[in-house]
Scaffold this motif. Structure first.
Motif, PDB file in Angstrom:
ATOM      1  N   LYS A 181      51.670  39.619  61.506  1.00  0.00           N
ATOM      2  CA  LYS A 181      50.423  40.310  61.838  1.00  0.00           C
ATOM      3  C   LYS A 181      49.529  40.486  60.617  1.00  0.00           C
ATOM      4  O   LYS A 181      48.317  40.624  60.740  1.00  0.00           O
TER       5      LYS A 181
ATOM      6  N   GLY B   6      45.724  41.969  57.257  1.00  0.00           N
ATOM      7  CA  GLY B   6      45.454  40.542  57.397  1.00  0.00           C
ATOM      8  C   GLY B   6      43.967  40.237  57.513  1.00  0.00           C
ATOM      9  O   GLY B   6      43.116  41.113  57.368  1.00  0.00           O
TER      10      GLY B   6
ATOM     11  N   LEU C 133      49.028  38.297  58.236  1.00  0.00           N
ATOM     12  CA  LEU C 133      48.626  37.023  57.645  1.00  0.00           C
ATOM     13  C   LEU C 133      47.185  37.122  57.137  1.00  0.00           C
ATOM     14  O   LEU C 133      46.261  37.449  57.888  1.00  0.00           O
TER      15      LEU C 133
ATOM     16  N   THR D 109      41.281  38.033  60.127  1.00  0.00           N
ATOM     17  CA  THR D 109      41.109  37.284  61.372  1.00  0.00           C
ATOM     18  C   THR D 109      40.459  35.934  61.093  1.00  0.00           C
ATOM     19  O   THR D 109      39.406  35.863  60.456  1.00  0.00           O
TER      20      THR D 109
ATOM     21  N   ALA E 280      43.320  42.096  62.844  1.00  0.00           N
ATOM     22  CA  ALA E 280      44.237  41.731  61.760  1.00  0.00           C
ATOM     23  C   ALA E 280      44.057  42.625  60.534  1.00  0.00           C
ATOM     24  O   ALA E 280      45.026  42.923  59.817  1.00  0.00           O
TER      25      ALA E 280
ATOM     26  N   ASN F 116      52.202  34.778  65.578  1.00  0.00           N
ATOM     27  CA  ASN F 116      51.483  35.973  65.144  1.00  0.00           C
ATOM     28  C   ASN F 116      52.324  37.240  65.244  1.00  0.00           C
ATOM     29  O   ASN F 116      52.111  38.212  64.511  1.00  0.00           O
TER      30      ASN F 116
ATOM     31  N   CYS G  19      54.038  30.856  58.527  1.00  0.00           N
ATOM     32  CA  CYS G  19      54.128  31.664  59.745  1.00  0.00           C
ATOM     33  C   CYS G  19      54.137  30.782  60.990  1.00  0.00           C
ATOM     34  O   CYS G  19      53.292  29.907  61.141  1.00  0.00           O
TER      35      CYS G  19
ATOM     36  N   ASN H  76      44.902  33.874  61.086  1.00  0.00           N
ATOM     37  CA  ASN H  76      45.423  34.910  61.974  1.00  0.00           C
ATOM     38  C   ASN H  76      44.595  35.017  63.254  1.00  0.00           C
ATOM     39  O   ASN H  76      43.370  35.070  63.212  1.00  0.00           O
TER      40      ASN H  76
END
Length: 394
Positions: free
Chosen positions: A51, A101, A53, A103, A96, A47, A44, A91
Motif C-alpha cells: 500500500k 505511497g 508503494l 498514486t 496511497a 497492492n 511488488c 500504486n
C-alpha cells in the motif's frame, strides 16, 4: 499477420529500456524513461502487499498517448481509452499518500477504463483463489506453478479496476482467471470492442501481456502439445526439452493464440482495416549469460535459459543489442498499402509521436517545450529512409 497486406515488419526495432517499466514509460510518453523518473522496476506483485508503494512515474504528469486521443470528442464517449494487463508503473490506491505511497495508476495517466496488475504476475495463474494476509501478504493459493517451485510464494496477484465507491478507489477481482492469462486479456479486449462497435465509436487500447516474463508457466495441455511436436519444432539437439523449456514454449504459444484472438476480434467487429495495431516487447529474453553476455551452446537454444536473441549478444537487462532489439510489427491496412520489411531504426519512444501525427493532435501548451525523444514512423512505414544528421541517425 506480419506478411499480410497492410502490415510492416520492423527488422531494427528496439525497446526503450532493457527491462519492463522503463520501456512501458517510453511507450506512454514518447520520451526517454529517465526524463520521467523511471530508472528501475519494483518487486511488488499486488497492492494489498504494498500500500505504501511510492514509485514516482511522471510526477509532473507528462502527456501520454491516452491523453492524445482524448483531444478528440468521440474518444470521450464511454470508455474510449482502455488498458488491460501488467501496469508496473506505480500504486493503484487513490489514497496511497495516507500509507506513505504515491498514486500512479492507469487512471492517473489518462486511461478511462482499465483492469491491471500492479506489477509482474504469472502468465497463467494470476487469480487462483489467493488469500492475502493483512500483514504477511499472500498465504495460500491454488496456483499451478509449473516448473518453478521457487515461485510458490510469489505467484499470486490480483487484477484491479477503477471503483470510486470502494475504500481505496479501486477494487480487486476475486474470481480465478482462466488458465491462459494472455487469452483472458484478449477476451476482455474482445468484450470491450463489442461495446465500442455497438456505439459506433473509435478507441485506443493497450494490452500488456505478461508472456513470457518470469514466472512463465504454460498449461499442462500446452506443455504436452509442445513435447509431442504439435506446437513446437523438435529440439535442435538430441536432448528433449526440459520442463522449464516446455513451460516457456507453451507460454509463447498461448501468447500467439491471444494475439490471434485480438486480431480476430478487430475483424469480427469491423475495425481491423482502420485500426493501427502495434506489437512489440519491452526487452530481450530473460536469463543472463555471464559477464560477457555471450551464451553457451546453440544461440537458438542457449544453456542458460529458454528463449533466444538469435545471433545477438546479450539478453534482458543488457545494453548489448540482445537486451533491447525486439520484435516489431505494425499493421494499418487503410493507410499502409502492400507489405514491407522496414530496416530503418525504430524504438518504442516512437509510438506516441506516430499516433499524434495520425490524429493531428499536439501536447498541451505547457508541455510544448518539453523534450520528445521519439519520432513519427509514418515516413519510414511508406518506404522512406531516415536522414543522418550531425547528431546521428534520425
Amino acid at each position: 499477420w506480419a506478411r499480410r497486406s497492410g502490415s510492416r515488419l520492423l527488422q531494427d526495432f528496439h525497446s526503450g529500456g532493457s527491462v519492463c517499466s522503463p520501456t512501458r514509460a517510453s511507450v506512454l510518453t514518447g520520451r526517454n524513461h529517465f526524463r520521467d523518473c523511471v530508472s528501475a522496476t519494483y518487486a511488488c506483485r499486488d497492492n494489498l502487499d504494498c500500500k505504501d508503494l511510492d514509485y514516482e512515474f511522471a510526477p509532473q504528469r507528462t502527456f501520454t498517448v491516452a491523453d492524445a486521443v482524448q483531444d478528440l470528442p468521440e474518444y470521450n464517449e464511454g470508455c474510449g481509452v482502455f488498458f488491460s494487463g501488467k501496469w508496473h508503473l506505480g500504486n493503484f490506491y487513490e489514497d496511497a499518500s495516507s500509507f506513505g505511497g504515491i498514486t500512479s495508476s492507469p487512471k492517473t495517466h489518462g486511461f478511462q477504463c482499465w483492469e491491471a496488475t500492479i506489477g509482474n504476475a504469472a502468465t497463467r495463474t494470476t487469480n487462483c483463489n489467493c488469500e492475502f494476509g493483512a500483514e504477511v501478504g499472500v498465504q495460500q493459493h491454488q496456483c499451478d506453478i509449473g516448473h518453478s517451485d521457487r515461485e510458490k510464494d510469489r505467484v499470486c496477484a490480483n487484477y484491479w479496476y477503477d471503483d470510486p465507491m470502494a475504500e481505496h478507489g479501486v477494487t480487486n477481482m476475486t474470481k480465478p482467471t482462466p488458465p491462459s492469462d494472455a487469452l483472458y486479456m484478449a477476451e476482455s479486449f474482445s468484450n470491450y470492442l463489442v461495446d465500442r462497435r455497438a456505439a459506433e465509436l473509435p478507441f485506443l487500447a493497450q494490452i500488456s501481456f505478461r508472456n513470457c516474463h518470469k514466472p512463465f508457466m504454460g498449461s499442462r495441455q500446452g506443455r504436452e502439445a509442445c513435447a509431442n511436436g504439435e506446437t513446437c519444432s523438435p529440439p535442435k539437439s538430441y536432448e528433449p526439452y526440459t520442463f522449464e523449456e516446455l513451460d516457456y514454449y507453451a507460454c509463447l504459444v498461448e501468447l500467439d493464440d491471444a494475439v490471434g484472438e485480438v486480431l480476430a476480434a478487430l475483424e469480427r467487429e469491423g475495425y481491423y482495416n482502420n485500426t493501427m495495431v502495434w506489437l512489440a516487447s519491452d526487452n530481450g529474453p530473460e536469463g543472463g549469460c555471464g559477464v560477457e553476455q555471450i551464451c553457451e551452446g546453440d544461440p537458438y537454444r542457449p544453456q542458460s535459459a529458454p528463449g533466444t536473441a538469435g545471433p545477438l549478444r546479450g539478453r534482458k537487462r543488457d545494453v548489448f543489442e540482445g537486451g533491447h532489439r525486439v520484435p516489431g510489427i505494425i499493421s494499418y491496412p487503410d493507410m499502409l498499402k502492400g507489405n514491407k520489411e522496414i530496416w530503418e531504426l525504430a524504438v518504442t519512444h516512437d509510438f506516441l509521436p506516430t499516433v499524434m501525427d495520425i490524429l493531428g493532435v499536439n501536447r498541451s501548451a505547457e508541455q510544448q517545450s518539453w523534450a520528445m525523444d521519439g519520432k513519427s514512423l509514418l515516413p519510414i512505414l511508406d518506404g522512406e529512409k531516415w536522414v543522418d544528421t550531425v547528431e546521428g541517425m534520425r
